[in-house]
Design a protein around this motif. Structure first.
Motif, PDB file in Angstrom:
ATOM      1  N   SER C  55       6.810 -11.770 -18.136  1.00  0.00           N
ATOM      2  CA  SER C  55       7.215 -11.957 -16.744  1.00  0.00           C
ATOM      3  C   SER C  55       6.871 -10.715 -15.936  1.00  0.00           C
ATOM      4  O   SER C  55       6.423 -10.811 -14.798  1.00  0.00           O
ATOM      5  N   VAL C  56       7.042  -9.529 -16.546  1.00  0.00           N
ATOM      6  CA  VAL C  56       6.702  -8.307 -15.819  1.00  0.00           C
ATOM      7  C   VAL C  56       5.211  -8.291 -15.509  1.00  0.00           C
ATOM      8  O   VAL C  56       4.792  -7.955 -14.395  1.00  0.00           O
ATOM      9  N   LEU C  57       4.385  -8.724 -16.480  1.00  0.00           N
ATOM     10  CA  LEU C  57       2.939  -8.692 -16.269  1.00  0.00           C
ATOM     11  C   LEU C  57       2.524  -9.575 -15.100  1.00  0.00           C
ATOM     12  O   LEU C  57       1.758  -9.164 -14.237  1.00  0.00           O
ATOM     13  N   PHE C  58       3.078 -10.818 -15.058  1.00  0.00           N
ATOM     14  CA  PHE C  58       2.611 -11.636 -13.930  1.00  0.00           C
ATOM     15  C   PHE C  58       3.314 -11.290 -12.638  1.00  0.00           C
ATOM     16  O   PHE C  58       2.789 -11.540 -11.560  1.00  0.00           O
ATOM     17  N   ARG C  59       4.471 -10.664 -12.720  1.00  0.00           N
ATOM     18  CA  ARG C  59       5.089 -10.170 -11.491  1.00  0.00           C
ATOM     19  C   ARG C  59       4.233  -9.060 -10.877  1.00  0.00           C
ATOM     20  O   ARG C  59       4.123  -8.944  -9.671  1.00  0.00           O
ATOM     21  N   ILE C  60       3.625  -8.219 -11.725  1.00  0.00           N
ATOM     22  CA  ILE C  60       2.758  -7.151 -11.215  1.00  0.00           C
ATOM     23  C   ILE C  60       1.618  -7.765 -10.408  1.00  0.00           C
ATOM     24  O   ILE C  60       1.289  -7.315  -9.312  1.00  0.00           O
ATOM     25  N   GLN C  61       1.050  -8.839 -10.932  1.00  0.00           N
ATOM     26  CA  GLN C  61      -0.026  -9.517 -10.214  1.00  0.00           C
ATOM     27  C   GLN C  61       0.463 -10.025  -8.860  1.00  0.00           C
ATOM     28  O   GLN C  61      -0.219  -9.924  -7.854  1.00  0.00           O
ATOM     29  N   LEU C  62       1.694 -10.563  -8.824  1.00  0.00           N
ATOM     30  CA  LEU C  62       2.181 -11.145  -7.579  1.00  0.00           C
ATOM     31  C   LEU C  62       2.518 -10.073  -6.554  1.00  0.00           C
ATOM     32  O   LEU C  62       2.409 -10.297  -5.350  1.00  0.00           O
ATOM     33  N   ALA C  63       2.925  -8.882  -7.027  1.00  0.00           N
ATOM     34  CA  ALA C  63       3.301  -7.842  -6.083  1.00  0.00           C
ATOM     35  C   ALA C  63       2.075  -7.113  -5.570  1.00  0.00           C
ATOM     36  O   ALA C  63       1.979  -6.805  -4.385  1.00  0.00           O
ATOM     37  N   TRP C  64       1.151  -6.805  -6.457  1.00  0.00           N
ATOM     38  CA  TRP C  64      -0.025  -6.037  -6.051  1.00  0.00           C
ATOM     39  C   TRP C  64      -1.279  -6.818  -6.440  1.00  0.00           C
ATOM     40  O   TRP C  64      -1.992  -6.459  -7.380  1.00  0.00           O
ATOM     41  N   PRO C  65      -1.572  -7.893  -5.709  1.00  0.00           N
ATOM     42  CA  PRO C  65      -2.659  -8.783  -6.138  1.00  0.00           C
ATOM     43  C   PRO C  65      -4.033  -8.115  -6.151  1.00  0.00           C
ATOM     44  O   PRO C  65      -4.904  -8.572  -6.872  1.00  0.00           O
ATOM     45  N   MET C 504       8.590  -8.131   0.089  1.00  0.00           N
ATOM     46  CA  MET C 504       9.644  -8.750  -0.704  1.00  0.00           C
ATOM     47  C   MET C 504       9.175  -8.935  -2.149  1.00  0.00           C
ATOM     48  O   MET C 504       9.915  -8.694  -3.097  1.00  0.00           O
ATOM     49  N   ASN C 505       7.915  -9.312  -2.294  1.00  0.00           N
ATOM     50  CA  ASN C 505       7.374  -9.459  -3.634  1.00  0.00           C
ATOM     51  C   ASN C 505       7.355  -8.134  -4.381  1.00  0.00           C
ATOM     52  O   ASN C 505       7.607  -8.074  -5.578  1.00  0.00           O
ATOM     53  N   ILE C 506       7.051  -7.059  -3.646  1.00  0.00           N
ATOM     54  CA  ILE C 506       7.039  -5.745  -4.296  1.00  0.00           C
ATOM     55  C   ILE C 506       8.448  -5.379  -4.741  1.00  0.00           C
ATOM     56  O   ILE C 506       8.661  -4.882  -5.848  1.00  0.00           O
ATOM     57  N   LEU C 507       9.430  -5.674  -3.881  1.00  0.00           N
ATOM     58  CA  LEU C 507      10.832  -5.409  -4.253  1.00  0.00           C
ATOM     59  C   LEU C 507      11.198  -6.169  -5.523  1.00  0.00           C
ATOM     60  O   LEU C 507      11.762  -5.600  -6.468  1.00  0.00           O
ATOM     61  N   ILE C 508      10.845  -7.465  -5.561  1.00  0.00           N
ATOM     62  CA  ILE C 508      11.200  -8.295  -6.713  1.00  0.00           C
ATOM     63  C   ILE C 508      10.563  -7.727  -7.969  1.00  0.00           C
ATOM     64  O   ILE C 508      11.207  -7.581  -9.016  1.00  0.00           O
ATOM     65  N   THR C 509       9.291  -7.388  -7.876  1.00  0.00           N
ATOM     66  CA  THR C 509       8.586  -6.892  -9.065  1.00  0.00           C
ATOM     67  C   THR C 509       9.174  -5.570  -9.533  1.00  0.00           C
ATOM     68  O   THR C 509       9.377  -5.359 -10.739  1.00  0.00           O
ATOM     69  N   THR C 510       9.459  -4.676  -8.577  1.00  0.00           N
ATOM     70  CA  THR C 510      10.030  -3.384  -8.975  1.00  0.00           C
ATOM     71  C   THR C 510      11.343  -3.614  -9.703  1.00  0.00           C
ATOM     72  O   THR C 510      11.596  -3.038 -10.772  1.00  0.00           O
ATOM     73  N   ALA C 511      12.167  -4.478  -9.125  1.00  0.00           N
ATOM     74  CA  ALA C 511      13.453  -4.749  -9.771  1.00  0.00           C
ATOM     75  C   ALA C 511      13.239  -5.324 -11.163  1.00  0.00           C
ATOM     76  O   ALA C 511      13.941  -4.955 -12.122  1.00  0.00           O
ATOM     77  N   SER C 512      12.258  -6.222 -11.304  1.00  0.00           N
ATOM     78  CA  SER C 512      12.083  -6.846 -12.615  1.00  0.00           C
ATOM     79  C   SER C 512      11.594  -5.831 -13.633  1.00  0.00           C
ATOM     80  O   SER C 512      11.967  -5.887 -14.805  1.00  0.00           O
ATOM     81  N   ILE C 513      10.766  -4.864 -13.197  1.00  0.00           N
ATOM     82  CA  ILE C 513      10.318  -3.828 -14.142  1.00  0.00           C
ATOM     83  C   ILE C 513      11.522  -3.000 -14.594  1.00  0.00           C
ATOM     84  O   ILE C 513      11.706  -2.735 -15.793  1.00  0.00           O
TER      85      ILE C 513
END
Lengths: 254, 106, 604
Positions: C55-65, C504-513
């Protein structure tokens, strides 16, 4: 000292394994389901297996309801071994059904003899049951190979709709000219898929009954004091029979 | 001697069930064939309903007599019977869905 | 019919004492339910780390495409070609995240661990009804795990049709690279997994029904056992239907039948399939898929009821209602599956029936929530990490459950279907919540597992960061979803309207990391405490009433609980703070009724 410990352990292990009726208020005969856990596990397994088969049959049913036209089973399942060219609608499958039901009855008899601790009776009826199962499998093999020889495949159905919706059969020589299935391919697909899955169950059932037969002949159950294993395998065998009754209805009659 | 009598009655019950199942099977097949030979032009719906009922009757005898369920404790029967409600709902849904897909296509 | 001995196990009794326990028989091929529970727990933890990492890996893609991460290419090879997650790998990771979390962690890891561990201990049985079937259940799960793990390393990629494996994506090998070998291994793994779950479920049910100790009537069982029992029932009734749907899918893939495929054109070419119906698969799949949600969350419900009661030193509020609401959830859960399919093209009339059933399921769920809240109401709450996680569970369950009422309405669902709203909903209500239940269980029963305590300070840190982080991850997703951001998209480049949500996506991804790495605190704490944790001084550290605290952890190194006779039960397991004037605020289940209680009339 060491022996004492072993003895102690033995005792504990024995106590552990004779649990249901010694230490449990609701174990054994007085249990919630009124059956030992082995038998209730088999029942529950059959319940879940019933869900599997319902899923499979519903897959077939939903597709059949959706289709515009379906081949008439009376014209598809109309051949008999040794009666080549004769038209006997549903004759062979009725024989198959009778064989499987009778084999189920034989297993019931084996279970009943088991209750009387009649080892010889159990063995004889089990042998009859196994013969019935093998005969059924043989019939199924013949029917399958007959259909496959006439060009049926899981993705290819040679029975197609005529102009007035009557069932016509594509001649074997014509098959090469029709790469796409002439009739609804799911008629063949669901038939092979579901009777095949049922046949797998029958095969497993025959193996289980054979195991029961060997153990009966070796006297394992007699020493154990009951023939519950025959009963459990028997439940499975009746379930196979039960499924066939529905397969018979949905594939051959309706 | 009581056990022996019980055994005899059980054996009798099983053969009785076998004969009933046999008769019902013959009934089913003759229904199907009678439609095939005599009423081919008519819809098969009524005959299908009768054949389904006959199959349910056979299923009842297999479960009750062969699988010995009617002699088991009531809780076991209920435990195994109640989940069939879910199956019924699944069957209804799937057939309705199949019909709906048919109506979309045609 | 006699039941003097248990058929099939007699031979084991003979061999058990001949051989000295070796490492293999004691820890690997053990038939002891406690060892099997630990095996399930450790395998589940492994999979949770893998699923979380994905989930962290694909969240990274969504935050910093657009960004490239050379480090990730070094670590993950061709998934991150050129430092950027490839589209195939993105869909593969999403699929695997779902599959792993739902099936391997929250089903096997959860039910497998707690059913095996708690059922025999809490009902007073030496072991499961059939220890051998139990061991086979674990090893089938293990095979499923190995097959699934192997599929991750395929050069053509893992299965990438989503965890719901809708056809035609999952049927046609040409649909995507992962639909070839990756999908085959996925299906193969799932067949083993289903077999494992059914065997486990059979065992749990018959153990609860047949092996309760003297005096342990059904309505004296702790709610954990009730919840695990019902979970097993749901699994037993719904997994076979998944099996049927998987079998038909395998027929479609292998034998070219067309159960799930109607006439299809790929690249202008007509395929040979005809006559099938993809919606058929969705029905069969969701007949499992929806109950599966409850398979994940119901054990957590049981654990939470038990731990909240113990830690607030109060009897659980409305015990009978708790049981009946669980039963209600069981029944309803199997009737509502098609609310996942409102926009799939199903019959709209059926949709409205399913909508009604879906709304009804809120009733038993809210009964449970009210009962948890009234259980802790004015209680003497002990803020152990386990209790905190339980409170976290209740919070997540409410937050996620309320949006469930939205999603259950077909009219609203059509707007927010397949957006981030649904992601937020189900992650809160059955993802994070079930994980919280699992964590609570580990913190609470760790002394029972290993005879030592987990470090509490690390537990608090773990809880606070995970709790806050979970809300930071999933709360913003509601807003994303309501404004129509669809789920399962690789990148939102083409959608200028969504540009405002980049932050918002960056916030979500940071939190998930952050949350992901926080879980290592838990893992380190877990393994460190096995060897170095504070030792347990008494047999009953939480002063609980239930039976598991009345037996030493290892009985003479052979398997079987309680040295000597099994305990006899005289009361339910929630007699906390019964009499204010007594010094001790709990009465174990094994204690006979006192004169005073008999005079007052004891209703349990």
């Amino acid at each position: 000292m060491a022996e004492e410990i072993i003895e102690q352990e033995q005792e504990q292990v024995a106590q552990h394994f004779s649990l249901p009726d010694t230490n449990n208020e609701e174990g054994g005969e007085h249990s919630f389901l009124g059956a030992s856990f082995g038998k209730s596990m088999m029942w529950l397994f059959l319940l879940s297996d019933a869900f599997t088969f319902t899923g499979l049959l519903l897959g077939y049913g939903a597709i059949r309801v959706k289709s515009e036209w379906w081949p008439d089973p009376n014209l598809v399942f109309n051949s008999m071994p040794f009666l080549h060219g004769k038209d006997v609608p549903l004759g062979f499958v009725t024989i198959m059904t009778t064989i499987l039901i009778l084999s189920s009855v034989f297993i019931v008899r084996a279970v009943q003899e088991g209750h009387r601790m009649n080892r010889k009776g159990v063995a004889i009826w089990l042998i009859w049951g196994i013969i019935g199962g093998l005969a059924f499998l043989g019939c199924q093999a013949w029917e399958w190979s007959h259909l496959i020889h006439s060009g049926m495949r899981p993705f290819y159905n040679v029975y197609y709709a005529g102009a007035d919706g009557q069932t016509l059969k594509l001649a074997a020589a014509e098959i090469a000219n029709h790469p796409a299935s002439p009739g609804p391919s799911m008629f063949a697909g669901s038939f092979f898929g579901i009777t095949g899955f049922h046949g797998l169950h029958v095969t497993i059932g025959v193996i289980l009954n054979t195991v029961a037969l060997i153990q009966t002949l070796l006297g394992t159950y007699h020493k154990r004091g009951h023939y519950e294993m025959v009963e459990k395998f028997g439940l499975y065998w009746h379930f196979v029979d039960l499924v066939w009754v529905f397969v018979f209805l949905f594939f051959y009659l309706i | 001697m009581e056990a022996e009598a019980q055994y005899r009655s059980q054996v009798k019950a099983v053969w009785r069930a076998t004969i009933i199942i046999g008769i019902v099977t013959v009934f089913e097949v003759s229904l199907a064939l009678s439609h095939f030979f005599f009423f081919y032009e008519h819809p098969k719906l009524v005959i299908n309903v009768f054949m389904t009922l006959a199959t349910l009757l056979k299923a009842f005898y297999i479960i009750a007599e062969f699988m010995h369920l009617q002699y088991e404790k009531r809780t076991l029967i209920i435990t195994l019977g109640l989940p069939l409600v879910f199956l019924t709902w699944l069957i209804v849904v799937m057939l309705v869905e199949g019909k709906f897909a048919f109506s979309l296509l045609h | 019919m006699t039941t003097d001995t248990i058929p099939g196990q007699f031979s084991m009794a003979h061999t058990a004492h001949h051989h000295k326990q070796t490492f293999l028989t004691k820890y690997i091929f053990s038939t002891d339910h406690k060892t099997i529970a630990k095996q399930f727990l450790l395998t589940g933890m492994f999979w949770a780390m893998v699923g979380g990492l994905f989930s962290v890996l694909f969240r990274i893609q969504l935050a910093w495409p657009d960004a490239t991460f050379p480090l990730l290419e070094t670590l993950f090879g061709h998934w991150f070609e050129g430092g950027r997650l490839s589209t195939e790998a993105y869909y593969g990771l999403v699929t695997m995240h779902g599959t792993i979390m739902v099936f391997f962690v929250l089903t096997a890891g959860m039910s497998g661990t707690y059913s095996n561990f708690l059922i025999p201990l809490q009902i007073g049985a030496r072991d499961m009804a059939s220890p051998m079937v139990n061991a086979i259940s674990y090893w089938l799960f293990f095979i499923a795990s190995v097959v699934m793990l192997a599929s991750l390393f395929l050069p053509t990629g893992m299965a990438s049709a989503g965890w719901t494996i809708y056809p035609p994506l999952s049927v046609l090998p040409q649909a995507s690279p992962g639909s070839g070998m990756g999908m085959s291994l996925w299906l193969c793994s799932m067949v083993f997994f289903i077999a494992s779950q059914i065997m486990g479920g059979l065992n749990y049910i018959s153990t609860v029904l047949n092996l309760r100790t003297k005096g342990m009537t059904m309505f004296r069982m702790p709610l954990t056992v009730w919840a695990l029992f019902f979970t097993a029932i749901i699994g037993l009734l719904s997994f076979p239907v998944l099996f049927a749907s998987v079998v038909l899918l395998i027929f479609d893939r292998g034998l070219h039948t067309s159960f799930y495929l109607s006439d299809l054109y790929v690249g202008g070419q007509a395929l040979s399939y005809s006559g099938g119906n993809p919606i058929l698969f969705q029905h069969l799949f969701w007949f499992l898929g929806h109950p599966e949600v409850y398979i994940a969350v119901m054990p957590a419900m049981g654990i939470v009821s038990e731990i909240l009661s113990v830690n607030s030193r109060k009897p659980v509020f409305g015990y009978h209602m708790m049981v009946y609401s669980l039963l209600g959830i069981v029944v309803m859960s199997i009737l509502v599956w098609a609310h996942h399919m409102f926009v799939s093209g199903m019959n709209p009339f059926l949709g409205s029936v399913f909508m009604l059933f879906s709304m009804l399921i809120a009733v038993p769920s809210s009964i449970k929530v009210f009962n948890w809240l009234t259980t802790i109401w004015r209680g003497n709450i002990q803020m152990t990490p386990a209790a905190l996680f339980c409170l976290g569970f209740v919070s997540m369950f409410i937050s996620g459950g309320l949006t469930g009422i939205w999603m259950g309405n077909a009219t609203i669902d059509i707007q927010i279907h397949d957006t981030y709203f649904i992601i937020a909903h189900f992650h809160l209500v059955m993802g994070v919540a079930a994980f919280f239940g699992m964590f609570a269980g580990v913190y609470h029963w760790f002394p029972k597992f290993y005879g030592r305590f987990m470090n509490e300070t690390l537990g608090y840190v773990h809880f606070i960061i995970t709790f806050v982080g979970a809300y930071l991850i999933f709360w913003p997703m509601h807003y994303l979803g309501m404004s129509g951001v669809p789920r399962r998209y690789y990148s939102f480049h083409e959608f200028r309207a969504f540009a405002e949500y980049d932050n918002m996506n960056i916030l979500i991804t940071t939190a998930s990391i952050v949350v992901f790495f926080t879980q290592f605190i838990f893992v380190i704490n877990f393994f460190w405490s096995i060897y170095k944790g504070r030792k347990m001084k008494t047999m009953n550290p939480w002063e609980a009433n239930s039976l598991e605290w009345t037996t030493p952890i290892n009985v003479n190194d052979i398997h079987g609980n309680w040295p000597g006779d099994l305990p006899t039960v005289y009361r339910w397991s929630y007699d906390f703070s019964k009499f204010e004037d007594e010094e001790r605020d709990f009465i174990p289940q094994t204690e006979p009724l006192s004169q005073r209680e008999i005079e007052l009339g004891n209703n349990h």
